[in-house]
Scaffold this active site. Structure first.
Site, short mmCIF file in Angstrom:
data_model
loop_
_atom_site.label_atom_id
_atom_site.label_comp_id
_atom_site.label_asym_id
_atom_site.label_seq_id
_atom_site.Cartn_x
_atom_site.Cartn_y
_atom_site.Cartn_z
CD1 TRP A 76 55.27 55.23 12.16
CD2 TRP A 76 54.82 56.29 14.06
NE1 TRP A 76 54.32 54.49 12.82
CE2 TRP A 76 54.03 55.12 13.99
CE3 TRP A 76 54.69 57.10 15.17
CZ2 TRP A 76 53.12 54.76 14.99
CZ3 TRP A 76 53.80 56.74 16.18
CH2 TRP A 76 53.04 55.58 16.08
N GLY A 103 58.73 57.54 4.27
CA GLY A 103 58.18 56.56 3.34
C GLY A 103 58.71 55.16 3.65
CE LYS A 489 36.52 53.57 15.17
NZ LYS A 489 36.76 52.52 16.05
C1 AGP Z 1 39.04 51.92 19.04
O1 AGP Z 1 38.57 52.99 18.25
C2 AGP Z 1 39.52 52.39 20.40
N1 AGP Z 1 40.45 53.42 20.27
C3 AGP Z 1 39.91 51.24 21.31
O2 AGP Z 1 38.87 50.29 21.32
C4 AGP Z 1 41.20 50.51 20.90
O3 AGP Z 1 40.98 49.75 19.74
C5 AGP Z 1 41.59 49.57 22.05
O4 AGP Z 1 41.81 50.36 23.20
C6 AGP Z 1 42.84 48.74 21.75
O5 AGP Z 1 43.93 49.60 21.61
P1 AGP Z 1 45.28 48.99 20.98
O6 AGP Z 1 44.94 48.53 19.61
O7 AGP Z 1 46.26 50.12 21.00
O8 AGP Z 1 45.71 47.85 21.85
#
Ligand code: AGP
Length: 612
Positions: A76, A103, A489
């Site tokens: 990663w 790490g 959330k």
């Molecule tokens: C947040 O929990 C969601 N998974 C969603 O709102 C996400 O933040 C949004 O789709 C943006 O994704 P990104 O940060 O990969 O651009």
């Protein structure tokens, strides 16, 4: 976060290494590699960009590599784009030492300079190659043993690591070194195993050793010997793993989301560590010198979902500290409304995946208008990271749960660093307060851990919300921005209809929805707005709301107004979101759990929305 494996025994190593890596792909999957050797034979290394399948194909599922001792890695990227060249294992110039690493080595640049002055060359952009060559340097300098060389390197390295290393002059042996990153070692039936976590070796043995921080392991002839930083042998107790494979992948947590909630302190430490120099910040590595920060006239933050909510926090923090006008735009709107950008306006794109279609389109729109662009991204080498003028990588590691938590927290730290450094560069804050803010950011991980130590009350509260039909999250200022994330959330993983509202806005219509039993969660961390938010809370309470408060320790008189209160530790109020969001993540998690829903993969959602 990457996955590492190691094996030494009587069987062919390559297939065992590949099998172990296949269980660790959730830890990273942009490239992979293995190094295998037989007896006194040469160390053979094969690497491939992309998923592990590419490496398996290249090595004919491991059959093409002969040898009973080896190490492997699935990556990663944190330093250096995903590429075959940057993939691990990495090798010292003369092939004496080969290693894989999970790490982040924070002082790798300084160590690289040291090694360059001592005649070393570098073929990759990784911090790992530096670590491997540093071990080789000490091995030659002190003409000692592998343990001796590794010890010296560990004393010099600053950061986190779980490393597996082989030495040309020690056939059949694998060495392990660890600090702050997970690694377990196993020994059974004359064979030894090493892995980032149990998933990779459960198939072979459940009897393992947990190597400690700043300890070294030597795997040889079916036995593991441990050493401390002084090179003295130490005793280690073998433990039986009781987890099944799936539980091990989640490090014993029931869901990736809970695992990632608990990884937030590490994500913050690593992200902050990438720009922290002593008691100050240095953003030159992410393309923002103090001179550049002085030149910026305005900031336009563009993002989606939770990343957008980080932008709303950033607006309050940057404007208050740096006195620079900030606006926050939804990427899906920005890309179509022919935005007006000023000549010296900085466009900041925030994205965990770096592949969100709307955010990528917004970036391209901003660039087509000649704007300077700055991305805050979690995936190295992703489209947004590659196309922005500059990128600040959050070091949250792969985030598997659809509902973001640790990436959100890492993005917050990134925008705090931008705000604080900008405020300093533009002489908007005194040096003493600058140092205080930087120090406070380093304390956030510990304060989050304190919140995570006691989630019992939240579980109790959540269990009683399973049948709630509507929820309102309210706040003022940064607390409104926190409410946005708390509401998302709750919606995302519990499917309860939820709205976040600027508390002062409720009386302009929405308060008509508040009736007997309506759940209202009020976020109260901003002292300057305390009286105001309390009066909004009373308005809701008087209409029958179930009123919960989320505030900092010390605000105990809030209990006179609320039915239930959750407290978080105090911090500089600019950073309140980093602490207040954690109980909201947990609340949504436990409500979803109480409803028996799929927490990690909620209906209708994807981890990265790469289509419009
Ligand atoms: C947040 O929990 C969601 N998974 C969603 O709102 C996400 O933040 C949004 O789709 C943006 O994704 P990104 O940060 O990969 O651009």
């Amino acid at each position: 976060m990457c996955g590492i494996v190691g094996y030494t025994g009587q069987r062919q190593a390559a297939p065992i290494l590949l099998d172990g890596l296949s269980k660790l792909e959730y830890r990273g999957y942009d490239s992979a590699g293995i190094a295998v050797r037989d007896g006194n034979g040469e160390i053979e290394i094969v690497k491939a960009k992309g998923r592990l399948a590419a490496l398996s194909e290249k090595t004919d599922c491991g059959r093409a590599l002969a040898g009973t001792c080896g190490i492997g890695h699935t990556r990663w990227a944190t330093h250096g784009e995903p590429s075959e060249n940057n993939a691990h294992p990495h090798l010292s110039d003369d092939g004496n030492v080969v290693g894989v690493h999970n790490g982040i080595i924070e002082n790798y640049q300084e160590l690289r300079e040291k090694l360059l002055h001592n005649g070393y060359h570098f073929y990759s952009d990784t911090d790992t190659e530096v670590a491997v060559k540093l071990i080789d340097y000490y091995y030659k300098k002190y003409l000692g043993t592998p343990v001796d060389a590794i010890n010296h390197a560990m004393v010099r390295i600053r950061g986190s690591y779980a490393m597996a290393i082989m030495f040309k002059e020690y056939p059949g042996e694998v060495f392990a070194a660890r600090k702050d990153c997970p690694m377990i070692l196993g020994a059974a039936d004359g064979e030894c195993y090493l892995a980032s976590d149990a998933t990779a070796i459960l198939k072979y043995t459940r009897s393992v050793y947990y190597i400690g921080d700043l300890e070294i392991g030597r795997l040889k002839d079916g036995a593991v010997t441990f050493y401390n930083l002084d090179g003295d042998e130490i005793e280690k107790e073998k433990v039986e793993i009781l987890w099944d494979e799936e539980a091990a992948e989640k490090a014993g947590y029931e869901h990736f989301m809970m695992k990632e909630i608990h990884e937030q302190p590490r994500a913050i430490t690593d992200t902050l560590g990438s720009v922290l120099e002593g008691d100050s910040l240095n953003l030159e590595g992410v393309g923002l010198t103090d001179e550049a920060l002085k030149e910026i006239s305005d900031i336009c933050i563009v993002a989606c979902g939770s990343a957008y909510h980080v932008g709303v926090v950033a607006q309050y923090v940057i404007e208050d500290l740096a006195k620079v006008p900030v606006r926050v735009e939804l990427a899906s709107e920005f890309r179509y409304r022919k935005p007006l950008l000023k000549e010296k306006e900085l466009v900041v794109i925030i994205s965990q995946s770096g592949e969100t279609a709307d955010s990528l389109a917004a970036l391209r729109e901003a660039k087509s208008m000649g704007a300077k662009t700055f991305a805050i991204v979690n995936v190295v080498g992703s489209s947004i990271a590659r196309e922005a003028d500059h990128v600040f990588y959050t070091m949250a590691g792969p985030e598997i749960a659809v509902a973001t938590t640790k990436a959100y927290s890492a993005q917050l730290i990134a925008v705090y660093c931008l705000a604080v450094q900008m405020a300093k560069a533009r002489a908007q804050i005194m040096d003493a307060y600058y140092k205080e803010l930087v120090k406070e950011m380093t304390l956030l991980p510990g304060k989050i851990n304190k919140i995570l130590e006691d989630t019992g009350r939240l579980q109790w509260l959540a269990a009683r919300q399973a049948n709630v039909k509507d929820a309102f999250f309210i706040g003022r200022g940064i607390d409104y921005a926190i409410s946005l994330e708390g509401s998302l959330k709750m919606k995302e993983i519990s499917y309860i209809h939820s709205e976040a509202y600027a508390a002062g806005e409720l009386k302009h219509g929405t308060i008509s929805l508040i009736e007997n039993g309506t759940l209202v969660i009020s976020v109260i961390t901003q002292s300057g707005l305390y009286e105001k938010i309390v009066s909004n809370m009373v308005e809701c309470k008087s209409r029958g709301a179930q009123l919960f408060g989320l505030t900092t320790y010390g605000n105990y008189n809030i209990e006179d107004t609320t039915d239930f209160v959750i407290y978080v530790p105090k911090t500089d109020e600019h950073f309140a979101a980093s602490l207040a969001v954690v109980p909201l993540q947990l609340l949504a998690y436990y409500v979803s759990l109480s409803k028996g829903l799929d927490v990690d993969k909620p209906r209708n959602l994807a981890k990265s929305v790469t289509v419009e």
